[in-house]
Design a protein around this motif. Structure first.
Motif, mmCIF file in Angstrom:
data_model
loop_
_atom_site.group_PDB
_atom_site.id
_atom_site.type_symbol
_atom_site.label_atom_id
_atom_site.label_comp_id
_atom_site.label_asym_id
_atom_site.label_seq_id
_atom_site.Cartn_x
_atom_site.Cartn_y
_atom_site.Cartn_z
ATOM 1 N N TYR A 189 -5.229 0.860 7.134
ATOM 2 C CA TYR A 189 -4.892 2.118 7.641
ATOM 3 C C TYR A 189 -4.387 1.814 9.050
ATOM 4 O O TYR A 189 -3.366 2.371 9.482
ATOM 5 C CB TYR A 189 -6.041 2.958 7.334
ATOM 6 C CG TYR A 189 -6.510 3.443 6.095
ATOM 7 C CD1 TYR A 189 -5.318 4.136 5.428
ATOM 8 C CD2 TYR A 189 -7.608 3.455 5.580
ATOM 9 C CE1 TYR A 189 -5.531 4.498 3.906
ATOM 10 C CE2 TYR A 189 -7.640 3.621 4.397
ATOM 11 C CZ TYR A 189 -6.767 4.402 3.508
ATOM 12 O OH TYR A 189 -7.002 4.591 2.320
ATOM 13 N N PRO B 175 -10.451 -1.435 4.287
ATOM 14 C CA PRO B 175 -9.575 -0.606 4.465
ATOM 15 C C PRO B 175 -9.085 -0.078 5.471
ATOM 16 O O PRO B 175 -8.033 0.386 5.801
ATOM 17 C CB PRO B 175 -10.232 0.671 3.453
ATOM 18 C CG PRO B 175 -11.157 -0.282 2.552
ATOM 19 C CD PRO B 175 -11.675 -1.242 3.417
ATOM 20 N N SER C 68 0.886 -1.421 0.223
ATOM 21 C CA SER C 68 0.043 0.086 0.179
ATOM 22 C C SER C 68 1.022 1.335 -0.076
ATOM 23 O O SER C 68 0.413 2.322 -0.335
ATOM 24 C CB SER C 68 -0.972 0.002 1.410
ATOM 25 O OG SER C 68 -0.315 0.282 2.430
ATOM 26 N N ARG D 12 4.397 3.802 -4.931
ATOM 27 C CA ARG D 12 3.905 5.123 -5.516
ATOM 28 C C ARG D 12 2.893 4.651 -6.466
ATOM 29 O O ARG D 12 3.107 3.442 -7.126
ATOM 30 C CB ARG D 12 5.194 5.528 -6.143
ATOM 31 C CG ARG D 12 5.150 6.839 -6.958
ATOM 32 C CD ARG D 12 6.139 7.221 -7.494
ATOM 33 N NE ARG D 12 6.980 7.847 -6.318
ATOM 34 C CZ ARG D 12 7.059 9.231 -6.258
ATOM 35 N NH1 ARG D 12 6.587 10.168 -6.742
ATOM 36 N NH2 ARG D 12 8.030 9.619 -5.062
ATOM 37 N N ARG E 163 -3.204 2.808 -4.532
ATOM 38 C CA ARG E 163 -3.946 3.364 -3.490
ATOM 39 C C ARG E 163 -4.096 2.323 -2.490
ATOM 40 O O ARG E 163 -4.350 1.102 -2.727
ATOM 41 C CB ARG E 163 -5.368 3.798 -4.082
ATOM 42 C CG ARG E 163 -5.542 4.899 -5.108
ATOM 43 C CD ARG E 163 -6.544 5.365 -5.591
ATOM 44 N NE ARG E 163 -7.843 5.106 -4.999
ATOM 45 C CZ ARG E 163 -8.826 4.837 -5.261
ATOM 46 N NH1 ARG E 163 -9.217 5.182 -6.504
ATOM 47 N NH2 ARG E 163 -10.000 4.490 -4.570
ATOM 48 N N ALA E 164 -4.451 2.588 -0.942
ATOM 49 C CA ALA E 164 -4.294 1.673 -0.113
ATOM 50 C C ALA E 164 -5.663 1.000 -0.304
ATOM 51 O O ALA E 164 -5.901 -0.113 0.391
ATOM 52 C CB ALA E 164 -4.339 2.487 1.180
ATOM 53 N N VAL E 165 -6.587 1.569 -0.560
ATOM 54 C CA VAL E 165 -8.078 0.897 -0.761
ATOM 55 C C VAL E 165 -8.136 0.109 -1.696
ATOM 56 O O VAL E 165 -8.986 -0.838 -1.348
ATOM 57 C CB VAL E 165 -8.979 2.176 -1.128
ATOM 58 C CG1 VAL E 165 -10.432 1.601 -1.465
ATOM 59 C CG2 VAL E 165 -9.153 3.277 -0.189
ATOM 60 N N ASP E 166 -7.345 0.290 -2.953
ATOM 61 C CA ASP E 166 -7.257 -1.014 -3.794
ATOM 62 C C ASP E 166 -6.765 -2.192 -3.351
ATOM 63 O O ASP E 166 -7.070 -3.150 -3.524
ATOM 64 C CB ASP E 166 -6.861 -0.489 -5.179
ATOM 65 C CG ASP E 166 -7.453 0.912 -5.653
ATOM 66 O OD1 ASP E 166 -8.528 0.665 -5.553
ATOM 67 O OD2 ASP E 166 -6.763 1.442 -6.476
#
Length: 121
Positions: free
Chosen positions: A46, A42, A24, A27, A30-33
């Motif tokens: 986090y 998610p 995550s 570069r 996205r962390a959500v993905d």
């Protein structure tokens, strides 16, 4: 009255958590993905990222991984010495001001007592 079912929560290994965090952090990712691809919420990812950042990401409560402490540079130690000197100076000034306040309170009491005595006569 209905019975509540105990929910089964998935437990993840330390390696899985660390891998998820590293993925995550890449570069353009996205962390959500990443969370969606791994099948986790998610918010959980986090939380793992925060734990990783703080150095307390662990598989269980007894085993913790800590990040090595940052190396102190000469500028940091000089800044620390200056700050300590400044703190000592401010503590002295504060003590002096507190002493002034005590003296002023005593003077106020003295003069108010004198005024009462003068008005009686």
């Amino acid at each position: 009255m209905g019975l509540t079912k105990k929910k089964h929560y998935e437990s993840y290994t330390l390696a899985f958590k660390v891998k998820a965090v590293r993925e995550s952090k890449k570069r353009g990712v996205r962390a959500v993905d990443v969370a969606k691809a791994l099948g986790i919420h998610p918010v959980m990812l986090y939380r793992w990222r925060q734990e990783y950042k703080e150095g307390r990401l662990s598989e269980n409560k007894h085993m913790q991984i800590k990040a090595p402490p940052p190396k102190k540079s000469r500028e940091d130690s000089d800044a620390l010495k200056r700050a300590e000197t400044r703190i000592k100076e401010l503590e002295k000034r504060l003590a002096s001001k507190e002493e002034e306040v005590v003296i002023l309170k005593k003077a106020k009491r003295f003069f108010s007592d004198q005024r009462r005595k003068d008005t009686r006569s």
